[in-house]
Design an enzyme around this catalytic site. Structure first.
Site, PDB file in Angstrom:
ATOM      1  N   ASP A  32       0.801  -1.213   0.000  1.00  0.00           N
ATOM      2  CA  ASP A  32       0.000   0.000   0.000  1.00  0.00           C
ATOM      3  C   ASP A  32       0.840   1.272   0.000  1.00  0.00           C
ATOM      4  O   ASP A  32       0.635   2.159  -0.834  1.00  0.00           O
ATOM      5  CB  ASP A  32      -0.936  -0.010   1.216  1.00  0.00           C
ATOM      6  CG  ASP A  32      -1.728   1.283   1.333  1.00  0.00           C
ATOM      7  OD1 ASP A  32      -2.791   1.369   0.706  1.00  0.00           O
ATOM      8  OD2 ASP A  32      -1.268   2.206   2.043  1.00  0.00           O
ATOM      9  N   ALA A  59      -4.617   2.782  -0.863  1.00  0.00           N
ATOM     10  CA  ALA A  59      -4.388   2.084  -2.135  1.00  0.00           C
ATOM     11  C   ALA A  59      -4.987   0.683  -2.093  1.00  0.00           C
ATOM     12  O   ALA A  59      -5.642   0.237  -3.043  1.00  0.00           O
ATOM     13  CB  ALA A  59      -2.896   2.016  -2.443  1.00  0.00           C
ATOM     14  N   ASP A  60      -4.768  -0.027  -1.004  1.00  0.00           N
ATOM     15  CA  ASP A  60      -5.369  -1.352  -0.838  1.00  0.00           C
ATOM     16  C   ASP A  60      -6.884  -1.281  -0.905  1.00  0.00           C
ATOM     17  O   ASP A  60      -7.544  -2.072  -1.594  1.00  0.00           O
ATOM     18  CB  ASP A  60      -4.973  -1.950   0.518  1.00  0.00           C
ATOM     19  CG  ASP A  60      -3.614  -2.621   0.502  1.00  0.00           C
ATOM     20  OD1 ASP A  60      -3.170  -3.037  -0.578  1.00  0.00           O
ATOM     21  OD2 ASP A  60      -3.006  -2.734   1.575  1.00  0.00           O
ATOM     22  N   LEU A  61      -7.445  -0.368  -0.152  1.00  0.00           N
ATOM     23  CA  LEU A  61      -8.904  -0.298  -0.039  1.00  0.00           C
ATOM     24  C   LEU A  61      -9.551   0.101  -1.357  1.00  0.00           C
ATOM     25  O   LEU A  61     -10.554  -0.494  -1.771  1.00  0.00           O
ATOM     26  CB  LEU A  61      -9.294   0.690   1.064  1.00  0.00           C
ATOM     27  CG  LEU A  61      -8.818   0.334   2.474  1.00  0.00           C
ATOM     28  CD1 LEU A  61      -9.220   1.418   3.457  1.00  0.00           C
ATOM     29  CD2 LEU A  61      -9.382  -1.014   2.913  1.00  0.00           C
ATOM     30  N   GLY A  78      -9.400  -2.676  -3.904  1.00  0.00           N
ATOM     31  CA  GLY A  78     -10.416  -3.675  -3.604  1.00  0.00           C
ATOM     32  C   GLY A  78     -11.806  -3.233  -4.028  1.00  0.00           C
ATOM     33  O   GLY A  78     -12.573  -4.019  -4.600  1.00  0.00           O
TER      34      GLY A  78
END
Length: 394
Positions: free
Chosen positions: A142, A170-172, A175
């Site tokens: 991230d 960035a991860d969220l 997703g």
């Protein structure tokens, strides 16, 4: 065994979840929370990494990401395990994975292989930098994406160096975009009858989230800089000190600026030529903010929130996390929800549907908790299941 669904909205879809850490589980959580039949597939306990990223299974990170799912174990490195997965894939609607791009091909579970088994399969992949290209084999993380995607260069106080966001944005977002891609592909499948491969990455998601900041560069060759708590284009908008704490105030446009100046009893700001236009207020931002604070420090944040909202000026307190969940509007929205069979509360979905709402239907599963149930549903006999268990394939 009957498994409670979180909603009926996506109840007709079966999802094979091969994801781990955060970006992939975030995507699948969106599907699980709206009732999809999500089957979380993990390596048998004796093959699993003892130090999985994301913290312990009963910790807040894992629990937050894996509610409303079922879990089974399966050794995909064993040829028998691969055959089991193929039988599952033949009947599933969606496969989601966030391995390194080369891993799925080595395992024999890449999109081309799965499409031969099930042409209707919607296959979703999240990576750090993309499925191909010069950076495709780099490990993704991230904060790396926040830096390479430009976010850290515009976050933080000027002159104090780059700053990461306080959440794994960035991860969220990767997703969430993955989940959106899956739903888009499922809608298209209703027309074409065929599945397809969804690809997104932490880097793509982060660049997309730059939004108007990216447009400033692409359209006007303007490189945005750090602006701290000040909004980069709407001025004065930012964080201001009050008598007892701080407050966020957003004075976008001339009318709101006028209402704001009158509400804080500072008519002189309206007659000062240095603050007469958006351009002049931007140029003289620092002196304007200082002048505003001389008025705001006369009252508490709560007092100003009441006064400014009554005047039609957007504003709000700056909460710590515990204060967020103690707010009367947050309580009214009911976004913090109880998880069945536990004394846990988690954040629910941020949007509602009037006929098929989402709920916390099931706690996160234990390792392999529903392995036998899942295999039975997919047509495996008791003898086959016993053989797989004996050979430690599941």
């Amino acid at each position: 065994m009957t498994f409670p669904r979180a909603s009926q909205a996506l109840a007709r879809f079966t999802v094979l979840d091969l994801t781990r850490i955060r970006s992939g589980p975030t995507a699948v959580r969106q599907l699980a929370d709206w009732g999809a039949n999500v089957i979380k597939i993990e390596a048998p306990t004796d093959l699993a990494d003892s130090e999985q990223p994301g913290g312990p299974r009963h910790g807040p990170d894992f629990q937050n990401l894996h509610r409303n799912k079922r879990a089974m174990t399966l050794n995909l490195k064993d040829p028998k395990g691969l055959e089991v997965f193929k039988r599952l894939a033949a009947k599933a609607d969606v496969i989601v994975e966030n391995f390194r791009p080369d891993v799925k091909a080595k395992l024999g579970i890449d999109y081309d292989s799965m499409r031969k088994i099930n042409p209707r399969i919607v296959y979703a992949s999240i990576s750090g930098f993309g499925q191909d290209g010069p950076y495709s084999k780099r490990p993704g993380f991230d904060q790396i994406a926040q830096g390479m995607g430009g976010l850290m260069s515009i976050t933080g106080l000027p002159g104090h160096g780059p700053v990461r966001a306080g959440i794994p944005v960035a991860d969220l977002t990767a997703g969430l975009f993955c989940a959106l891609g899956i739903l888009t592909a499922l809608l298209e499948r209703d027309v074409s009858g065929e599945g397809q491969w969804i690809q997104t990455s932490l880097l793509q998601a982060m660049i997309f989230m730059l939004d108007f900041q990216a447009a400033r560069w692409l359209m006007e060759n303007e490189v945005p800089k750090q602006a701290g708590n000040n909004h980069p284009t709407s001025i004065p908008t930012g964080v201001f000190k009050t008598r007892d704490s701080y407050i966020n105030i957003a004075t976008t446009g001339g009318k709101i600026w006028e209402r704001f100046a009158k509400a804080i009893e500072a008519p002189d700001l309206l007659t000062n030529p240095d603050y007469a236009t958006i351009t002049s207020r931007s140029k003289n931002r620092d002196t304007l903010n200082a002048a505003i604070e001389t008025h705001l420090t006369k009252r508490t944040t709560d007092e100003w929130v009441g006064i400014l909202n009554a005047a039609g000026v957007p504003c709000g307190p700056i909460y710590s996390i515990d204060e967020v969940f103690d707010d009367e509007q947050v309580k009214h929205l009911g976004i913090a929800q109880d998880v069945p069979e536990t004394d846990t509360r988690l954040v629910g979905q941020p949007f509602t549907l009037s006929r098929t709402p989402s709920r916390m239907a099931a706690r996160p599963p234990l390792v392999g908790e529903q392995t036998k149930d899942v295999l039975t549903e997919f047509g495996f006999s008791d003898q086959e299941i016993a053989s797989l268990q004996q050979s430690k394939v599941v």
